[in-house]
Design a protein around this motif. Structure first.
Motif, mmCIF file in Angstrom:
data_model
loop_
_atom_site.group_PDB
_atom_site.id
_atom_site.type_symbol
_atom_site.label_atom_id
_atom_site.label_comp_id
_atom_site.label_asym_id
_atom_site.label_seq_id
_atom_site.Cartn_x
_atom_site.Cartn_y
_atom_site.Cartn_z
ATOM 1 N N LEU A 1 -8.133 -2.199 -4.147
ATOM 2 C CA LEU A 1 -7.341 -1.600 -3.072
ATOM 3 C C LEU A 1 -5.851 -1.709 -3.365
ATOM 4 O O LEU A 1 -5.089 -0.752 -3.160
ATOM 5 C CB LEU A 1 -7.655 -2.284 -1.748
ATOM 6 C CG LEU A 1 -8.977 -1.928 -1.071
ATOM 7 C CD1 LEU A 1 -9.260 -2.904 0.070
ATOM 8 C CD2 LEU A 1 -8.933 -0.499 -0.540
ATOM 9 N N ALA A 2 -5.427 -2.879 -3.846
ATOM 10 C CA ALA A 2 -4.010 -3.070 -4.163
ATOM 11 C C ALA A 2 -3.575 -2.137 -5.283
ATOM 12 O O ALA A 2 -2.500 -1.525 -5.214
ATOM 13 C CB ALA A 2 -3.767 -4.529 -4.551
ATOM 14 N N ALA A 3 -4.415 -2.007 -6.301
ATOM 15 C CA ALA A 3 -4.070 -1.126 -7.420
ATOM 16 C C ALA A 3 -3.990 0.334 -6.987
ATOM 17 O O ALA A 3 -3.168 1.110 -7.497
ATOM 18 C CB ALA A 3 -5.106 -1.285 -8.534
ATOM 19 N N ALA A 4 -4.815 0.711 -6.028
ATOM 20 C CA ALA A 4 -4.846 2.106 -5.567
ATOM 21 C C ALA A 4 -3.722 2.430 -4.590
ATOM 22 O O ALA A 4 -3.454 3.602 -4.322
ATOM 23 C CB ALA A 4 -6.194 2.415 -4.923
ATOM 24 N N HIS A 5 -3.064 1.392 -4.054
ATOM 25 C CA HIS A 5 -2.057 1.636 -3.016
ATOM 26 C C HIS A 5 -0.764 0.878 -3.285
ATOM 27 O O HIS A 5 -0.208 0.225 -2.398
ATOM 28 C CB HIS A 5 -2.617 1.263 -1.647
ATOM 29 C CG HIS A 5 -3.823 2.054 -1.248
ATOM 30 N ND1 HIS A 5 -3.746 3.360 -0.779
ATOM 31 C CD2 HIS A 5 -5.151 1.747 -1.281
ATOM 32 C CE1 HIS A 5 -4.960 3.803 -0.521
ATOM 33 N NE2 HIS A 5 -5.833 2.863 -0.822
ATOM 34 N N GLY A 6 -0.299 0.946 -4.526
ATOM 35 C CA GLY A 6 1.007 0.415 -4.861
ATOM 36 C C GLY A 6 1.151 -1.077 -4.686
ATOM 37 O O GLY A 6 2.235 -1.573 -4.339
ATOM 38 N N GLY A 7 0.089 -1.830 -4.909
ATOM 39 C CA GLY A 7 0.149 -3.275 -4.811
ATOM 40 C C GLY A 7 -0.065 -3.819 -3.417
ATOM 41 O O GLY A 7 -0.049 -5.044 -3.222
ATOM 42 N N GLU A 8 -0.284 -2.954 -2.439
ATOM 43 C CA GLU A 8 -0.483 -3.389 -1.054
ATOM 44 C C GLU A 8 -1.875 -2.966 -0.581
ATOM 45 O O GLU A 8 -2.100 -1.792 -0.278
ATOM 46 C CB GLU A 8 0.587 -2.801 -0.138
ATOM 47 C CG GLU A 8 1.994 -3.292 -0.457
ATOM 48 C CD GLU A 8 3.000 -2.875 0.598
ATOM 49 O OE1 GLU A 8 2.719 -1.902 1.343
ATOM 50 O OE2 GLU A 8 4.061 -3.514 0.680
ATOM 51 N N PRO A 9 -2.812 -3.889 -0.506
ATOM 52 C CA PRO A 9 -4.182 -3.516 -0.112
ATOM 53 C C PRO A 9 -4.315 -3.128 1.350
ATOM 54 O O PRO A 9 -5.271 -2.440 1.721
ATOM 55 C CB PRO A 9 -4.991 -4.774 -0.414
ATOM 56 C CG PRO A 9 -3.999 -5.890 -0.360
ATOM 57 C CD PRO A 9 -2.698 -5.312 -0.847
ATOM 58 N N PHE A 10 -3.367 -3.550 2.187
ATOM 59 C CA PHE A 10 -3.442 -3.252 3.621
ATOM 60 C C PHE A 10 -2.418 -2.170 3.968
ATOM 61 O O PHE A 10 -1.282 -2.198 3.500
ATOM 62 C CB PHE A 10 -3.196 -4.520 4.439
ATOM 63 C CG PHE A 10 -4.157 -5.626 4.115
ATOM 64 C CD1 PHE A 10 -5.435 -5.641 4.654
ATOM 65 C CD2 PHE A 10 -3.793 -6.650 3.247
ATOM 66 C CE1 PHE A 10 -6.332 -6.657 4.340
ATOM 67 C CE2 PHE A 10 -4.677 -7.668 2.926
ATOM 68 C CZ PHE A 10 -5.956 -7.676 3.466
ATOM 69 N N ALA A 11 -2.843 -1.231 4.814
ATOM 70 C CA ALA A 11 -2.031 -0.045 5.127
ATOM 71 C C ALA A 11 -0.854 -0.424 6.017
ATOM 72 O O ALA A 11 -1.002 -0.560 7.235
ATOM 73 C CB ALA A 11 -2.896 1.018 5.796
ATOM 74 N N ARG A 12 0.323 -0.569 5.427
ATOM 75 C CA ARG A 12 1.490 -1.086 6.134
ATOM 76 C C ARG A 12 1.873 -0.244 7.344
ATOM 77 O O ARG A 12 2.303 -0.769 8.372
ATOM 78 C CB ARG A 12 2.684 -1.153 5.188
ATOM 79 C CG ARG A 12 3.957 -1.628 5.865
ATOM 80 C CD ARG A 12 5.185 -1.492 4.990
ATOM 81 N NE ARG A 12 5.148 -2.374 3.842
ATOM 82 C CZ ARG A 12 6.249 -2.855 3.278
ATOM 83 N NH1 ARG A 12 7.429 -2.556 3.764
ATOM 84 N NH2 ARG A 12 6.160 -3.622 2.209
ATOM 85 N N HIS A 13 1.730 1.074 7.242
ATOM 86 C CA HIS A 13 2.223 1.958 8.302
ATOM 87 C C HIS A 13 1.130 2.364 9.295
ATOM 88 O O HIS A 13 1.333 3.278 10.096
ATOM 89 C CB HIS A 13 2.861 3.206 7.693
ATOM 90 C CG HIS A 13 4.023 2.891 6.798
ATOM 91 N ND1 HIS A 13 5.195 2.361 7.274
ATOM 92 C CD2 HIS A 13 4.170 3.016 5.448
ATOM 93 C CE1 HIS A 13 6.039 2.175 6.271
ATOM 94 N NE2 HIS A 13 5.441 2.558 5.156
ATOM 95 N N SER A 14 0.000 1.681 9.250
ATOM 96 C CA SER A 14 -1.085 1.986 10.176
ATOM 97 C C SER A 14 -1.093 0.981 11.321
ATOM 98 O O SER A 14 -0.889 -0.223 11.113
ATOM 99 C CB SER A 14 -2.432 1.952 9.453
ATOM 100 O OG SER A 14 -3.499 2.112 10.364
ATOM 101 N N LEU A 15 -1.335 1.471 12.531
ATOM 102 C CA LEU A 15 -1.474 0.589 13.694
ATOM 103 C C LEU A 15 -2.822 -0.123 13.717
ATOM 104 O O LEU A 15 -2.985 -1.138 14.383
ATOM 105 C CB LEU A 15 -1.301 1.401 14.979
ATOM 106 C CG LEU A 15 0.118 1.852 15.307
ATOM 107 C CD1 LEU A 15 0.092 2.884 16.417
ATOM 108 C CD2 LEU A 15 0.985 0.671 15.697
#
Length: 466
Positions: free
Chosen positions: A248-262
């Motif tokens: 997940l981190a590799a697929a999303h720029g090193g951040e596995p959790f969706a920063r801009h999601s509520l």
């Protein structure tokens, strides 16, 4: 009668009839959807696939684990509950392989102090300071915990076996960690049930959460899992296999959790499914009948309940449409549609209650001879009979699932609590649409978290009967 000769009262009666027909059509569609889930669940029960297995040991996680388990707890202004949460978790999970990472903000000294008081006595707790003033977003805090875990893994040359997500107000089950540890070898994501404990002072507001989770996590999630659909995360009692977290981190720029999601927890399960990961909903009881679940108190006043459900509706139904789109097989799309019906359901419920008031007003006008009774069309009559029968069925189902987990009294009052649930849904749906409109105009997404002032571990024994 020519259109020009209609009086205001007659126009009102005609509008009432047409709106009633529209609402009845949509309610009938929703009822068919619920009946499909009920029929699926009944088939699973008949075939034995919905039976809740029982573990034969005492359920305590005091045996050796397969590897290190890292628990992530994001915390912002949680000094009232984080201490009891950590104390109960450490007492329930007596394991050297456990590491609890608590994310605190640099401008939240009371929460830092509460965590530090626990960490001084138990080195399994690690305080991770977010280097920005809070609150940012829950996912942003979780991503900081992920970086801290990676740093520890690099230093120790040992990787965690799984990461478990919890909130600052949770009361974990003693059996949960061992169950998750065993199941995660076969799955990439595992979700345990949630039990909303109804505090004695809020049988109505907080109690309606008990009804909703009792039915959803005993029926809807069981059906969803059986259909092979992506399992949405609840944000608590959620285990992620460590390799999947890296993917997940590799697929999303090193951040596995969706920063801009509520609702980063809900989105987490969907993201794992999109990567081909296998998830499951794990429903198990101990030998004495306790449901292995995460227990916590939910909001007990209407303002907090509306705020919380606004965030859920905004994140899952509105943001989810934008961020996740529509993917997967038919069953996945069906469940996604069910997840996103909140705003439409709020509008229909508002129309339905307005029609009830309108019907009372029209009845008064008929009694005074102002208008003649407007006979409903045959189609409307059939729809009203069908939806009324469906309402009775839904009430019985809600009562049955609630009574099974919380006792007969709670099951009985679950029926009138449907009204409370509907009112909160209407209010939160309106606020969610307004909040979504603001974000479309550039408003930032912030952590609109629920305030917690009480903890079940302070009132209940660690072993809570289900």
């Amino acid at each position: 009668m020519p259109v020009a000769q209609f009086t205001f009262a007659e126009w009102l009666a005609l509008l009432q009839h047409e709106l009633l027909l529209l609402a009845a059509v949509f309610f009938a569609i929703g009822l068919l959807d619920e009946l499909a889930v009920d029929a699926s669940y009944a088939w699973l029960r008949i075939t034995g696939r919905a039976e809740t297995p029982r573990i034969q040991d005492d359920g305590r996680a005091d045996q050796l684990m397969s590897g290190m388990a890292a628990v992530f707890i994001p915390a912002w202004e949680e000094d009232a509950v984080i201490g009891p949460t950590l104390a109960h978790a450490l007492r329930s999970w007596v394991l050297d392989e456990l590491r609890i990472y608590v994310g605190c903000y640099r401008n939240d000294a009371p929460t830092i102090a509460s965590v530090a008081a626990i960490a001084r006595d138990d080195d399994r707790v690690r305080i991770v300071i977010v280097g920005e003033d809070g609150p940012t977003s829950k996912a942003h805090c979780l991503n900081r915990l992920y970086r801290a875990l990676r740093e520890d893994e690099d230093r120790s040359q040992t990787k965690a076996h799984m990461v478990v997500l919890h909130d600052a107000e949770d009361m974990v089950d003693p059996a949960a960690l061992a169950l998750l540890d065993r199941e995660i070898w076969e799955k990439d994501f595992v979700q345990l049930p949630v039990m909303a404990l109804p505090p004695s002072h809020s049988n109505w507001i907080a109690g309606h959460y008990s009804d909703e989770f009792a039915e959803s996590h005993a029926k809807s999630m069981v059906v969803r899992d059986a259909l092979g659909c992506s399992v949405p995360g609840a944000g608590v009692g959620s285990a992620i296999a460590r390799p999947m977290l890296s993917r997940l981190a590799a697929a999303h720029g090193g951040e596995p959790f969706a920063r801009h999601s509520l609702t980063e927890d809900y989105e987490l399960g969907q993201r794992i499914g999109a990567l081909g990961g296998r998830g499951c909903f794990l429903r198990v009881r101990t030998a004495e009948g306790r449901l292995v679940a995460t227990r916590s108190y939910f909001p007990s006043d209407i303002r907090s309940a509306v705020r919380q459900k606004t965030r859920w509706t905004h994140g899952i139904a509105l943001q989810g449409w934008d961020r996740l789109g529509w993917h997967g097989k038919f069953a996945d799309r069906w469940m996604t549609l069910r997840d996103r019906r909140g705003p439409l359901a709020a509008i229909l419920l508002a129309v339905a209650y307005a029609l009830v008031l309108s019907a009372v007003f029209s009845h008064i006008l008929v009694e005074f001879g102002a208008i003649a009774p407007l006979k409903p069309s045959p189609l409307l009559q059939y729809l009203l009979v069908f939806t009324f029968a469906g309402l009775v069925w839904r009430c019985l189902m809600r009562a049955a699932f609630t009574a099974r987990e919380y006792g007969f009294f709670q099951g009985v009052i679950a029926i009138p609590r449907i009204l409370v649930s509907n009112i909160i849904a209407i209010m939160s749906g309106r606020r969610a649409i307004a909040a979504y409109w603001r974000t479309l105009r550039g408003a930032p997404v912030v952590w609109d978290k629920t305030d917690h002032r009480d903890h079940p571990a302070l009132a209940l024994e660690p072993q809570v009967a289900g």
